[in-house]
Scaffold this motif. Sequence first.
Motif, short mmCIF file in Angstrom:
data_model
loop_
_atom_site.label_atom_id
_atom_site.label_comp_id
_atom_site.label_asym_id
_atom_site.label_seq_id
_atom_site.Cartn_x
_atom_site.Cartn_y
_atom_site.Cartn_z
N TYR A 1 -67.18 -16.80 110.59
CA TYR A 1 -66.28 -15.39 110.35
C TYR A 1 -67.03 -14.87 109.17
O TYR A 1 -66.41 -13.98 108.35
N GLN A 2 -68.42 -15.09 108.95
CA GLN A 2 -69.22 -14.18 107.93
C GLN A 2 -69.77 -12.99 108.58
O GLN A 2 -70.33 -12.90 109.56
N PHE A 3 -69.24 -11.84 107.68
CA PHE A 3 -69.78 -10.80 108.11
C PHE A 3 -71.35 -10.54 108.36
O PHE A 3 -71.99 -10.92 107.23
N PRO A 4 -71.51 -9.94 109.46
CA PRO A 4 -73.04 -10.01 109.67
C PRO A 4 -73.97 -8.85 108.85
O PRO A 4 -75.19 -8.41 109.50
N GLU A 5 -73.51 -8.87 107.66
CA GLU A 5 -74.44 -7.99 106.74
C GLU A 5 -75.34 -9.24 105.74
O GLU A 5 -76.16 -8.82 105.21
N LYS A 6 -74.65 -10.30 105.75
CA LYS A 6 -75.18 -11.57 105.00
C LYS A 6 -76.39 -12.22 105.70
O LYS A 6 -76.43 -12.26 106.96
N LEU A 7 -77.51 -12.84 105.09
CA LEU A 7 -78.56 -13.17 105.74
C LEU A 7 -78.31 -14.14 107.04
O LEU A 7 -78.63 -13.56 108.06
N ILE A 8 -77.53 -15.24 106.86
CA ILE A 8 -77.22 -16.30 108.10
C ILE A 8 -76.73 -15.63 109.30
O ILE A 8 -77.44 -15.37 110.53
N PRO A 9 -75.49 -14.76 109.12
CA PRO A 9 -75.29 -14.09 110.42
C PRO A 9 -75.84 -12.98 110.73
O PRO A 9 -76.01 -12.79 112.20
N LEU A 10 -76.61 -12.37 109.99
CA LEU A 10 -77.29 -11.21 110.52
C LEU A 10 -78.66 -11.56 111.09
O LEU A 10 -79.03 -11.11 112.19
#
Length: 342
Positions: free
Chosen positions: A187-196
């Motif tokens: 559930y981490q928003f894909p602006e942050k390193l790993i999900p992006l």
Amino acid sequence: MTILVTGGAGFIGSNFIFHMMEAHPEDRIVCLDALTYAGNLSTLESVLDAGGFRFVKGDIADRDLVYSLFEEERPDVVVNFAAESHVDRSIEDPEIFLRTNIIGTSVLMDASRRCGVKRFHQVSTDEVYGDLPLDRPDLFFTEDTPLHTSSPYSSSKAGADLLVLAYHRTYGLPVTISRCSNNYGPYQFPEKLIPLMIINALSDRPLPVYGRGENVRDWLYVEDHCKAIDLIIHKGRVGQVYNIGGHNEMRNIDIVRLVLEELGKPESLITYVADRKGHDLRYAIDPAKMHSELGWLPETMFRDGIVKTIRWYLENESWWRPIISGEYMNYYDRMYSGKVKA
Ligand code: NAD
Ligand code: DAU
């Protein structure tokens, strides 16, 4: 007891709600969230109709709304996750960071004073300490490291921390603060390193690495952060700051390579882009106080956590696919088109 969780439709707040509902089913959880671009009600779908849970859409800086919610719910504990949380967005436009992260926190604390809240917990960040040099692996952030911020985001979080400590000293508000290192997980928003990086790799899009990818972050699986906060609100000492981290420092480029390896994608997707302005070099938390006072230790090894996280994004495309259409693509083009090196 009633626990008000602000920012509970975001990454860490939602994981915290899931943890608390499982670990303390007798407690009532009220989630207050403005549902900004980073908040997603679908994340909370599995608990929305559960007994002992209530979702309220609202802004923590809206004094009337906050006061009436506190009158109605009379929370025993407040855990404040609500924030603007992305460094790059704060560099682009700082103002909303000041409003939410500083003014919003003070409104919540005013309401907490009026209602006699027993614990106000502020979820802060290791970024308030600034950064450490890359060539001094012996140095770590302790709770006594002076605040020395680099970005509008971290400055707004440091401003809030100072206010929280001031409300304790001046008004006797029973506060605690936690300062955690970089989180990763579902559930981490894909602006942050790993999900992006995961989502770009899955779509065979370039993976934009800032500078030379040598900056170091200290990664912690989100559930370990949630368990640490649970311990602090139950057993932490009022007026204290607790650093949370798992001694898991990694260079950005190594994270990106690991994501590619796990997904079976080629390293040719890596694209070095212009560096972040004021880019912090290295974060590294000394979590000794959490261990010695509260017995906390991280439980998830990075290798297991990253595999679980990648698998989660693979299995939950229905969560992230709607996010990366429309407004997100405008953000992405605005942020990254100017950064690509010629
Ligand atoms: P996030 O951006 O994923 O979620 C923030 C949530 O706050 C969203 O649901 C958003 O809708 C809500 N929100 C924003 N402004 C609001 C307002 N004015 N009123 C009510 N709700 C509002 O953030 P996150 O990564 O889950 O971070 C949560 C907290 O943890 C933040 O305070 C952040 O500073 C801190 N933190 C994050 C990390 C990390 O690695 N992500 C590490 C340490 C500390
Ligand atoms: O340390 C805790 C902080 O961690 C939290 O307080 C913040 O809310 C959270 O966003 C995070 O901040 P960072 O700036 O460290 O996280 P981010 O995921 O934005 O970036 C991690 C590193 O990766 C950083 O060195 C910048 C780099 N990066 C990031 C992005 C988005 C890239 O190289 N390329 C990118 O596209």
